[in-house]
Design an enzyme around this catalytic site. Sequence first.
Site, PDB file in Angstrom:
ATOM      1  N   SER A 128       0.621  -1.081   0.137  1.00  0.00           N
ATOM      2  CA  SER A 128      -0.227  -0.151  -0.013  1.00  0.00           C
ATOM      3  C   SER A 128       0.692   0.580   0.150  1.00  0.00           C
ATOM      4  O   SER A 128       1.790   1.072   0.428  1.00  0.00           O
ATOM      5  CB  SER A 128      -0.769  -0.580   1.385  1.00  0.00           C
ATOM      6  OG  SER A 128      -0.998   1.475   1.770  1.00  0.00           O
TER       7      SER A 128
ATOM      8  N   HIS B 234      -1.334  -1.741  -3.880  1.00  0.00           N
ATOM      9  CA  HIS B 234      -2.591  -1.188  -3.405  1.00  0.00           C
ATOM     10  C   HIS B 234      -2.597   0.349  -3.564  1.00  0.00           C
ATOM     11  O   HIS B 234      -1.978   1.275  -2.950  1.00  0.00           O
ATOM     12  CB  HIS B 234      -2.585  -1.735  -2.175  1.00  0.00           C
ATOM     13  CG  HIS B 234      -4.143  -1.270  -1.181  1.00  0.00           C
ATOM     14  ND1 HIS B 234      -5.031  -2.351  -1.868  1.00  0.00           N
ATOM     15  CD2 HIS B 234      -4.244  -1.150  -0.381  1.00  0.00           C
ATOM     16  CE1 HIS B 234      -5.933  -1.733  -1.118  1.00  0.00           C
ATOM     17  NE2 HIS B 234      -5.758  -1.586  -0.102  1.00  0.00           N
TER      18      HIS B 234
ATOM     19  N   ASP C 275      -4.647   3.614  -2.395  1.00  0.00           N
ATOM     20  CA  ASP C 275      -6.129   3.611  -1.161  1.00  0.00           C
ATOM     21  C   ASP C 275      -6.199   5.478  -1.601  1.00  0.00           C
ATOM     22  O   ASP C 275      -6.144   6.751  -1.027  1.00  0.00           O
ATOM     23  CB  ASP C 275      -5.502   3.566   0.604  1.00  0.00           C
ATOM     24  CG  ASP C 275      -4.928   2.355   1.099  1.00  0.00           C
ATOM     25  OD1 ASP C 275      -6.206   1.925   0.757  1.00  0.00           O
ATOM     26  OD2 ASP C 275      -3.948   1.885   1.467  1.00  0.00           O
TER      27      ASP C 275
ATOM     28  N   MET D 101      -8.716   8.282  -0.034  1.00  0.00           N
ATOM     29  CA  MET D 101      -9.954   8.490   0.610  1.00  0.00           C
ATOM     30  C   MET D 101     -10.833  10.193   0.802  1.00  0.00           C
ATOM     31  O   MET D 101      -9.872  10.555  -0.411  1.00  0.00           O
ATOM     32  CB  MET D 101      -9.231   8.598   2.013  1.00  0.00           C
ATOM     33  CG  MET D 101      -8.144   7.342   2.822  1.00  0.00           C
ATOM     34  SD  MET D 101      -7.150   6.974   4.499  1.00  0.00           S
ATOM     35  CE  MET D 101      -6.447   5.816   4.358  1.00  0.00           C
TER      36      MET D 101
ATOM     37  N   HIS E 159      -8.464   0.920  -3.958  1.00  0.00           N
ATOM     38  CA  HIS E 159      -9.430   0.698  -2.471  1.00  0.00           C
ATOM     39  C   HIS E 159      -9.848   2.152  -2.885  1.00  0.00           C
ATOM     40  O   HIS E 159      -9.606   2.837  -1.682  1.00  0.00           O
ATOM     41  CB  HIS E 159      -8.264   0.266  -1.630  1.00  0.00           C
ATOM     42  CG  HIS E 159      -8.826   0.361  -0.659  1.00  0.00           C
ATOM     43  ND1 HIS E 159      -8.887   0.046   1.137  1.00  0.00           N
ATOM     44  CD2 HIS E 159     -10.562   0.323  -0.160  1.00  0.00           C
ATOM     45  CE1 HIS E 159      -9.811  -0.824   2.057  1.00  0.00           C
ATOM     46  NE2 HIS E 159     -10.728   0.217   1.389  1.00  0.00           N
TER      47      HIS E 159
ATOM     48  N   MET F  15     -12.293   3.869  -0.870  1.00  0.00           N
ATOM     49  CA  MET F  15     -13.204   4.628   0.033  1.00  0.00           C
ATOM     50  C   MET F  15     -13.548   5.467   0.166  1.00  0.00           C
ATOM     51  O   MET F  15     -12.951   6.170   1.183  1.00  0.00           O
ATOM     52  CB  MET F  15     -11.934   4.636   1.591  1.00  0.00           C
ATOM     53  CG  MET F  15     -11.294   2.758   2.298  1.00  0.00           C
ATOM     54  SD  MET F  15      -9.644   3.034   3.003  1.00  0.00           S
ATOM     55  CE  MET F  15      -8.595   3.715   1.432  1.00  0.00           C
TER      56      MET F  15
ATOM     57  N   MET G 244     -11.406  -5.369   5.414  1.00  0.00           N
ATOM     58  CA  MET G 244     -10.755  -4.316   6.287  1.00  0.00           C
ATOM     59  C   MET G 244     -10.679  -5.517   7.703  1.00  0.00           C
ATOM     60  O   MET G 244     -11.432  -5.385   8.951  1.00  0.00           O
ATOM     61  CB  MET G 244     -11.477  -3.408   6.889  1.00  0.00           C
ATOM     62  CG  MET G 244     -11.161  -2.340   5.349  1.00  0.00           C
ATOM     63  SD  MET G 244      -9.831  -2.117   4.199  1.00  0.00           S
ATOM     64  CE  MET G 244      -8.565  -1.194   5.342  1.00  0.00           C
TER      65      MET G 244
ATOM     66  N   ASP H 206      -6.715  -6.537   4.777  1.00  0.00           N
ATOM     67  CA  ASP H 206      -5.990  -5.031   4.559  1.00  0.00           C
ATOM     68  C   ASP H 206      -5.644  -4.092   6.388  1.00  0.00           C
ATOM     69  O   ASP H 206      -7.098  -4.013   6.498  1.00  0.00           O
ATOM     70  CB  ASP H 206      -7.242  -4.149   4.134  1.00  0.00           C
ATOM     71  CG  ASP H 206      -6.391  -2.929   3.721  1.00  0.00           C
ATOM     72  OD1 ASP H 206      -5.061  -2.389   4.203  1.00  0.00           O
ATOM     73  OD2 ASP H 206      -6.737  -1.798   2.417  1.00  0.00           O
TER      74      ASP H 206
HETATM   75  C1  DX5 Z   1      -6.484   1.925   5.622  1.00  0.00           C
HETATM   76  C2  DX5 Z   1      -5.852   1.409   3.849  1.00  0.00           C
HETATM   77  C3  DX5 Z   1      -4.141   0.380   4.432  1.00  0.00           C
HETATM   78  C4  DX5 Z   1      -3.635   0.872   4.873  1.00  0.00           C
HETATM   79  C5  DX5 Z   1      -2.543  -0.077   5.292  1.00  0.00           C
HETATM   80  O1  DX5 Z   1      -6.839   2.676   5.217  1.00  0.00           O
HETATM   81  O2  DX5 Z   1      -7.403   0.868   4.256  1.00  0.00           O
HETATM   82  O3  DX5 Z   1      -4.687  -0.160   2.395  1.00  0.00           O
HETATM   83  O4  DX5 Z   1      -2.143   1.820   4.155  1.00  0.00           O
HETATM   84  O5  DX5 Z   1      -1.387   0.353   6.102  1.00  0.00           O
HETATM   85  P1  DX5 Z   1      -0.378  -0.950   7.675  1.00  0.00           P
HETATM   86  O6  DX5 Z   1      -0.730  -1.621   5.997  1.00  0.00           O
HETATM   87  O7  DX5 Z   1      -0.144   0.013   7.263  1.00  0.00           O
HETATM   88  O8  DX5 Z   1      -1.402  -1.261   8.504  1.00  0.00           O
HETATM   89 ZN    ZN Z   2      -6.483  -0.087   1.734  1.00  0.00          ZN
END
Ligand code: DX5
Ligand code: ZN
Length: 220
Positions: A8, A33, A35, A37, A66, A68, A137, A175
Amino acid sequence: MRYELAPSILAADFKELGAEMKRTEDNGAGYLHFDVMDGMFVPSISFGMPVLASIREATAQVKDVHLMVQEPIRYIEAFGEAGADLITVHLEACEDVAATIAKIRETGCKVGLSICPETDAAAVDPYLDQVDMILVMSVHPGFGGQKFIPESLDKIRQIRRTAEERGLSVDIEVDGGIYLTNVREVLDAGANIIVAGSAVFRGDAGKNTKDFMEIMREYE
Ligand code: DX5
Ligand code: ZN
């Protein structure tokens, strides 16, 4: 089964992003990956289409996006155009899950459906035959570097069992809070795609990827 590591980039050093990604690719990570947000579905804001568009040519890894994001259906086309290969939406964020899945299919991307820690594993049952991947998650979405929630293991087991009973070969991605010290438990529970942010990018991304891949190969 096929096992994949999805580093990620949320935890990466963005001024070195190209080189950091390359280190994970060269050491066997087949996925990347990404992310997204929106400050609504989750409290934080990360990055979006322009960043994806600029890295798409820099790596042959599967761009695992991903979202969010509240009502992600609004952005699916844009992420498809920006270079996503796989788009995952949150069940909790969609007014119409089936329509959102159909929209992802229209873009030609693979489809992922994710559930937060408070959502029951059974909530994905109606969609298991319509998606390529379920993303469980194992932390509350929104931030990297959180602690793995152990109850996630039962959810992984339950989803894998249901998929097998129905003869479906769906991928299960997990994740949040995964490190070399607990990845085996996650794989033993039935996951086959592992997201790791801090565990890969906080430190030597090449060496960390290699260490994860060694463990994952034991499962193939
Ligand atoms: C959290 C993200 C994850 C995050 C995981 O909201 O969806 O993908 O980057 O990070 P680590 O591996 O540091 O928990
Ligand atoms: Zn993620």
